[in-house]
Design a protein around this motif. Structure first.
Motif, short mmCIF file in Angstrom:
data_model
loop_
_atom_site.label_atom_id
_atom_site.label_comp_id
_atom_site.label_asym_id
_atom_site.label_seq_id
_atom_site.Cartn_x
_atom_site.Cartn_y
_atom_site.Cartn_z
N CYS A 16 -9.37 17.08 -6.14
CA CYS A 16 -9.95 17.09 -4.88
C CYS A 16 -10.32 15.27 -4.58
O CYS A 16 -10.19 14.99 -3.36
N ALA A 17 -10.82 14.60 -5.52
CA ALA A 17 -11.02 13.27 -5.40
C ALA A 17 -9.78 12.58 -5.12
O ALA A 17 -9.48 11.46 -4.28
N ARG A 18 -8.74 12.91 -6.05
CA ARG A 18 -7.19 12.09 -5.72
C ARG A 18 -6.97 12.47 -4.31
O ARG A 18 -6.52 11.55 -3.60
N LEU A 19 -7.00 13.55 -3.76
CA LEU A 19 -6.47 14.12 -2.41
C LEU A 19 -7.57 13.37 -1.49
O LEU A 19 -6.94 12.89 -0.47
N SER A 47 -6.01 1.34 -6.08
CA SER A 47 -5.40 0.16 -5.66
C SER A 47 -4.90 0.08 -4.15
O SER A 47 -5.29 -0.76 -3.36
N ALA A 48 -4.14 1.08 -3.72
CA ALA A 48 -3.80 1.29 -2.41
C ALA A 48 -4.85 1.45 -1.57
O ALA A 48 -4.87 0.92 -0.43
N PHE A 49 -5.91 2.12 -1.90
CA PHE A 49 -6.99 2.32 -0.81
C PHE A 49 -7.72 1.25 -0.85
O PHE A 49 -8.33 0.89 0.40
N ALA A 50 -8.04 0.53 -2.00
CA ALA A 50 -8.99 -0.75 -1.85
C ALA A 50 -8.05 -1.84 -1.08
O ALA A 50 -8.62 -2.46 -0.32
N LEU A 51 -6.82 -2.01 -1.03
CA LEU A 51 -5.92 -2.93 -0.33
C LEU A 51 -5.97 -2.43 0.81
O LEU A 51 -6.11 -3.40 1.95
N ALA A 52 -5.78 -1.14 1.50
CA ALA A 52 -5.71 -0.76 2.79
C ALA A 52 -7.09 -1.19 3.52
O ALA A 52 -7.23 -1.18 4.52
N LEU A 53 -8.15 -0.92 2.66
CA LEU A 53 -9.67 -1.36 3.17
C LEU A 53 -9.61 -2.65 3.39
O LEU A 53 -10.25 -2.89 4.37
N ALA A 54 -9.24 -3.56 2.69
CA ALA A 54 -9.24 -4.87 2.74
C ALA A 54 -8.58 -5.12 3.85
O ALA A 54 -8.97 -6.23 4.49
N LEU A 55 -7.41 -4.63 4.29
CA LEU A 55 -6.69 -4.88 5.24
C LEU A 55 -7.23 -4.45 6.79
O LEU A 55 -6.92 -4.92 7.82
N ASN A 56 -7.89 -3.72 6.50
CA ASN A 56 -8.42 -2.81 7.75
C ASN A 56 -10.09 -2.91 7.51
O ASN A 56 -10.56 -1.62 7.75
N ILE A 95 -5.89 10.54 1.30
CA ILE A 95 -6.25 11.11 2.96
C ILE A 95 -6.90 9.87 3.53
O ILE A 95 -6.68 9.39 4.68
N GLY A 96 -7.66 9.35 2.79
CA GLY A 96 -8.58 8.05 3.20
C GLY A 96 -7.61 7.08 3.41
O GLY A 96 -7.65 6.03 4.36
N THR A 97 -6.64 6.68 2.28
CA THR A 97 -5.72 5.80 2.79
C THR A 97 -4.81 5.85 3.87
O THR A 97 -4.44 4.81 4.79
N LEU A 98 -4.39 7.12 4.11
CA LEU A 98 -3.72 7.45 5.17
C LEU A 98 -4.34 6.95 6.56
O LEU A 98 -3.99 6.47 7.43
N TRP A 99 -5.76 7.13 6.49
CA TRP A 99 -6.33 7.33 7.80
C TRP A 99 -6.48 5.44 7.84
O TRP A 99 -6.34 5.17 9.28
N LEU A 100 -6.68 4.90 6.83
CA LEU A 100 -6.59 3.22 7.17
C LEU A 100 -5.33 2.81 7.56
O LEU A 100 -5.15 1.93 8.30
N LEU A 101 -4.10 3.44 7.23
CA LEU A 101 -3.14 3.03 7.60
C LEU A 101 -2.69 3.38 8.99
O LEU A 101 -1.56 2.92 9.52
N THR A 102 -3.42 4.33 9.50
CA THR A 102 -2.76 4.77 11.19
C THR A 102 -3.06 3.78 11.92
O THR A 102 -2.27 3.72 12.87
N VAL A 156 0.84 -1.10 0.14
CA VAL A 156 0.01 -0.16 -0.04
C VAL A 156 0.90 1.10 -0.07
O VAL A 156 0.68 2.20 -0.62
N TRP A 157 1.91 1.30 0.97
CA TRP A 157 2.83 2.45 0.93
C TRP A 157 3.38 2.78 -0.37
O TRP A 157 3.67 3.73 -1.05
#
Length: 430
Positions: free
Chosen positions: A119-122, A72-81, A126-133, A37-38
């Motif tokens: 904006c959607a990209r940002l 893909s990063a957001f989807a994988l982070a969501l799957a992990l969390n 940010i959503g992916t970072l929240w999931l990784l916290t 994800v990172w």
């Protein structure tokens, strides 16, 4: 790379901060997929504009690859969390607040529909970072992810230099190193090289990596940094390392020895190679060109002098390509003012101050030193580089600093149901 630097992530402690009382702690350690994800986040921030490549790559194709990496990063982070367990993070919270002026200004479509896309990209970033916290625990785990990803990028740059030296060091960039296989500019390459050099040096001082593995990363990265002739990255590296190692001097004998030897070597190099260093720094530019920062000052003056409505001063004009009048702004603060207004500048300034304040309050340690290096590097680079107000490598560097400053959370025991004690006759206790 071999050795400790390329091994799996160190196990981190449980992370329950910011969760409801009684929530079950997450499994110990960080899943290897978190590193993927990172890496995908870093791939998204590489950008799609830059130098000419050996094989011409359509910009639309590169944008599809970078945006695909973010999705893909957001989807994988969501799957992990999947349970959406996150840690309280002032850094990510302030980034979320930054979305407010970004969306308000971009909704006016003054800079086109691309502003809403950014904006959607940002938001996804940010959503992916929240999931990784959930896995931010102050350990060097994410430092290793960071080094691996950007070293892979530098390997690609070096491969392009070997395949086509003329394309990798073109005349239109003054003979400076660019990406010949992926469109990367000299400042980008210099930034990646400086960041992994600094982090690897600190890991070496903290005995988190052996000398051989560190040399494999540091030596070629220094060569590539010198070939880019990037002054901002070089100054950011030197000043950042001085501040970071200085934070370890009182507690680390290795840091004291390294600091002393570095000072001696710097003095010798300044005396023996003064003319060569001056020539490298000037890059053949005139004194007038140096005084206006290779033309940047003219763009800055024009941006500040442009008429703006009250709404544009407060909220900005919306997320753009970080340019004004067709020329790059090359200053994070002016870019944020242009795109997100005074509110955006206030949020970004608060973000830097919060990270710096937390770093100063932490006791001396390797994670704190790495965070100080990253924060100081981004602060220095913000003067001649844009990126603090949008998804960029600089925000990823600061996110890494935030992960290093996160205090390890202690697992909270889940209370068990009280079971009434059964009366045991005295004769049965014998």
């Amino acid at each position: 790379m071999g050795g400790d630097l390329m091994r799996g992530a160190l196990p981190g402690g449980p992370d329950t901060a910011g969760e409801p009382p009684g929530a079950a702690p997450p499994p110990a350690g960080t899943p290897k997929a978190v590193g993927i994800v990172w890496a995908l986040l870093a791939l998204n921030t590489l950008g799609s504009a830059g130098a000419k490549t050996v094989v011409p790559l359509p910009r639309s194709l590169i944008q599809m690859a970078t945006m695909g990496a973010l999705v893909s990063a957001f989807a994988l982070a969501l799957a992990l969390n999947l349970r959406l367990r996150v840690r309280a993070s002032a850094f990510v919270f302030l980034l979320t607040l930054l979305l407010v002026p970004s969306v308000i200004a971009s909704a006016n479509l003054e800079v086109g529909y691309g502003a809403l896309f950014r904006c959607a990209r940002l938001s996804l970033f940010i959503g992916t970072l929240w999931l990784l916290t959930r896995w931010w625990d102050g350990s060097p785990t994410f430092v290793r992810y960071h080094i691996r990803m950007y070293f892979a990028v530098l390997v690609l740059v070096a491969a392009g230099l070997v395949v086509s030296p003329g394309t990798a060091m073109p005349e239109y960039y003054g003979g400076r190193l660019v990406g010949a296989l992926w469109p990367l500019t000299p400042p980008q390459i210099g930034q990646y090289a400086a960041i992994i050099i600094g982090l690897t040096v600190l890991l070496l001082l903290g005995r988190q990596v052996d000398r051989t593995s560190a040399a494999v990363v540091i030596v070629p990265s220094i060569v590539l940094l010198l070939l880019t002739h990037t002054r901002t990255a070089t100054l950011g590296l030197l000043i950042g390392l001085v501040l970071a190692i200085g934070s370890l001097v009182l507690t680390s004998s290795a840091a004291r020895r390294f600091f002393a030897w570095t000072v001696v070597c710097a003095l010798v190099a300044a005396v023996a190679f003064s003319s060569a260093l001056q020539s490298w720094y000037l890059r053949g530019q005139s004194q007038e060109n140096m005084s206006n920062l290779t033309g940047r000052a003219k763009v800055w003056d024009a941006l500040l002098a442009a008429p703006r409505s009250t709404g544009e001063k407060v909220f900005g004009v919306g997320l753009s390509d970080k340019s004004f009048g067709g020329l790059p702004i090359d200053n994070s603060w002016l870019a944020v003012y242009h795109e997100q207004g005074l509110i955006g500048v206030s949020i970004v300034a608060t973000l830097i101050l919060v990270l710096g304040g937390v770093a100063l309050l932490r006791p001396p340690s390797l994670p704190r030193a790495c965070a100080i290096f990253l924060i100081s590097y981004c602060a220095i680079s913000s003067y001649t580089e844009a990126g603090l107000g949008d998804a960029s490598p600089y925000l990823l560097h600061l996110a890494l600093a935030a992960s290093l400053l996160a205090a390890p959370a202690t697992a909270t025991a889940v209370p068990t149901a009280q079971v009434p004690r059964r009366h045991v006759p005295r004769w049965a206790r014998r």
